[in-house]
Design a protein around this motif. Sequence first.
Motif, PDB file in Angstrom:
ATOM      1  N   SER A   1      12.776 -58.993  10.520  1.00 59.43           N
ATOM      2  CA  SER A   1      12.640 -58.452   9.163  1.00 59.43           C
ATOM      3  C   SER A   1      11.182 -58.258   8.762  1.00 59.43           C
ATOM      4  CB  SER A   1      13.354 -59.370   8.163  1.00 59.43           C
ATOM      5  OG  SER A   1      14.731 -59.487   8.481  1.00 59.43           O
ATOM      6  N   TRP A   2      10.300 -59.129   9.227  1.00 63.00           N
ATOM      7  CA  TRP A   2       8.875 -58.929   8.984  1.00 63.00           C
ATOM      8  C   TRP A   2       8.351 -57.752   9.795  1.00 63.00           C
ATOM      9  CZ3 TRP A   2       6.090 -60.194   5.090  1.00 63.00           C
ATOM     10  CH2 TRP A   2       6.295 -61.387   4.398  1.00 63.00           C
ATOM     11  N   CYS A   3       8.857 -57.604  11.005  1.00 69.77           N
ATOM     12  CA  CYS A   3       8.381 -56.533  11.895  1.00 69.77           C
ATOM     13  C   CYS A   3       8.704 -55.137  11.362  1.00 69.77           C
ATOM     14  CB  CYS A   3       8.991 -56.688  13.293  1.00 69.77           C
ATOM     15  SG  CYS A   3       8.302 -58.053  14.260  1.00 69.77           S
ATOM     16  N   ILE A   4       9.782 -54.996  10.581  1.00 69.58           N
ATOM     17  CA  ILE A   4      10.177 -53.660  10.106  1.00 69.58           C
ATOM     18  C   ILE A   4       9.768 -53.411   8.658  1.00 69.58           C
ATOM     19  CG2 ILE A   4      12.089 -53.546  11.756  1.00 69.58           C
ATOM     20  CD1 ILE A   4      13.993 -54.101   9.407  1.00 69.58           C
ATOM     21  N   GLN A   5       8.765 -54.130   8.188  1.00 71.96           N
ATOM     22  CA  GLN A   5       8.243 -53.859   6.850  1.00 71.96           C
ATOM     23  C   GLN A   5       7.632 -52.459   6.797  1.00 71.96           C
ATOM     24  OE1 GLN A   5       8.299 -56.068   3.932  1.00 71.96           O
ATOM     25  NE2 GLN A   5       9.902 -56.865   5.285  1.00 71.96           N
ATOM     26  N   ASP A   6       7.699 -51.830   5.609  1.00 73.22           N
ATOM     27  CA  ASP A   6       7.195 -50.462   5.452  1.00 73.22           C
ATOM     28  C   ASP A   6       5.727 -50.345   5.837  1.00 73.22           C
ATOM     29  OD1 ASP A   6       9.626 -49.519   4.433  1.00 73.22           O
ATOM     30  OD2 ASP A   6       9.092 -50.103   2.389  1.00 73.22           O
ATOM     31  N   SER A   7       4.907 -51.250   5.316  1.00 73.51           N
ATOM     32  CA  SER A   7       3.466 -51.183   5.563  1.00 73.51           C
ATOM     33  C   SER A   7       3.115 -51.913   6.850  1.00 73.51           C
ATOM     34  CB  SER A   7       2.704 -51.810   4.396  1.00 73.51           C
ATOM     35  OG  SER A   7       1.330 -51.948   4.720  1.00 73.51           O
ATOM     36  N   GLU A   8       2.333 -51.260   7.672  1.00 72.14           N
ATOM     37  CA  GLU A   8       1.896 -51.889   8.926  1.00 72.14           C
ATOM     38  C   GLU A   8       1.112 -53.166   8.667  1.00 72.14           C
ATOM     39  OE1 GLU A   8      -2.005 -49.768  10.384  1.00 72.14           O
ATOM     40  OE2 GLU A   8      -0.581 -48.259   9.713  1.00 72.14           O
ATOM     41  N   PHE A   9       0.450 -53.241   7.505  1.00 73.47           N
ATOM     42  CA  PHE A   9      -0.360 -54.414   7.181  1.00 73.47           C
ATOM     43  C   PHE A   9       0.497 -55.644   6.868  1.00 73.47           C
ATOM     44  CE2 PHE A   9      -2.821 -50.639   5.909  1.00 73.47           C
ATOM     45  CZ  PHE A   9      -3.890 -50.783   6.776  1.00 73.47           C
ATOM     46  N   ASP A  10       1.764 -55.419   6.541  1.00 76.50           N
ATOM     47  CA  ASP A  10       2.670 -56.530   6.261  1.00 76.50           C
ATOM     48  C   ASP A  10       3.358 -57.044   7.527  1.00 76.50           C
ATOM     49  OD1 ASP A  10       2.153 -56.475   3.533  1.00 76.50           O
ATOM     50  OD2 ASP A  10       3.738 -55.020   3.126  1.00 76.50           O
ATOM     51  N   ARG A  11       3.253 -56.289   8.603  1.00 75.79           N
ATOM     52  CA  ARG A  11       3.893 -56.706   9.856  1.00 75.79           C
ATOM     53  C   ARG A  11       2.982 -57.659  10.620  1.00 75.79           C
ATOM     54  NH1 ARG A  11       4.367 -50.582  11.481  1.00 75.79           N
ATOM     55  NH2 ARG A  11       5.359 -49.834   9.554  1.00 75.79           N
ATOM     56  N   PRO A  12       3.573 -58.602  11.354  1.00 78.56           N
ATOM     57  CA  PRO A  12       2.754 -59.520  12.164  1.00 78.56           C
ATOM     58  C   PRO A  12       2.216 -58.808  13.399  1.00 78.56           C
ATOM     59  CG  PRO A  12       5.078 -59.890  12.599  1.00 78.56           C
ATOM     60  CD  PRO A  12       5.019 -58.871  11.485  1.00 78.56           C
TER      61      PRO A  12
END
Length: 354
Positions: free
Chosen positions: A306-317
């Motif tokens: 769920s973190w990996c598919i966040q809209d913003s690339e900056f929110d992804r690990p």
Amino acid sequence: MLMVFLLIWRNKIKWCGSPLFYNQGSAGGIIAFRYTKLVHATKNFSEKLGGGGFGSVYKGVLSDSKTTIAVKKLDGAQQGEKQFRAEVSSIGLIQHINLVKLVGFCCEGDHRLLVYEHMLNGSLDGHLFKKSNNVDAVVLNWNTRYQISLGIARGLSYLHQSCRECIIHCDIKPENILVDAAFVPKVADFGLAAFVGRDFSRILTSFRGTIGYLAPEWLSGVAITPKVDVYGFGMVLLEIISGRRNSSPEISHSTESSSNSYQHHEYFPVQAIKKLHEGDVKSLMDTQLHGDFNLEEAERVCKVASWCIQDSEFDRPTMSEVVRVLEGLQEIDIPPMPRLLAAMMEQSDAATSM
């Protein structure tokens, strides 16, 4: 006519226009095969293992070593050459347990072929989305799925952070994850791979990955980062959890007419994050597991996805952070619902209430 010549220099494969010299004995290097040898090894390309956007893969056996190989025969002259150059230069000198090993290549006339180690258990999609006619595919138990998830993460982390140049795979999906006899995963098919110099963080590319695994930034046409692989990996994780395509409808087992055989379907990534927030990850799991899974690990995988598919690339690990979480060395919170998925959920709810 000039053919492509591979020059290994400073641990990077370079290309220049010169006759191709064949060297079939260099220790630790890739082998330049003659086309006739690969025709013989594959019995004239008679046993097809699979195919992709740029060509088909055939099973072969090298007569001198009895080694089983997978030979990728590239289609299309110009597009095939781009695929060929990208794939050889991407993985020719890279060695990692979770990356498929390139044994050799052939560039002879119009023929362009890539020779890989053969993976006994094929690609991950054949096991996750088991088809009735695929008798060799087995239902993966939870421990195997978890180790496959961790292995893919390690392979991508190596590409992004441990190579001389950062390599973005650009097409992470179950079809491009191979599994060996022990179900160790190998990231494969580097045909769309892009290089990012260590002094840069982004790269422009005209290539696009596969629908269903594309990060939102692909669609806006901006320069991409390794976070596009993170997004694709997140989508793959959700399919590992559920054992079905993220976008596939759920089949009803009711005895009603065939016209009613499909229930209203909620896009699985939306459902996954919603259930994660509700504390009901158990309902997301593949029914073929029959409840036999580690709930703590399942919740961890669902959070990571769920973190990996966040809209913003900056929110992804980063993939290295993903590895640490899956190894149990780092904790993460429950992520928010991405705006795009939230909009889809609202549309779905509106359609249901009508």
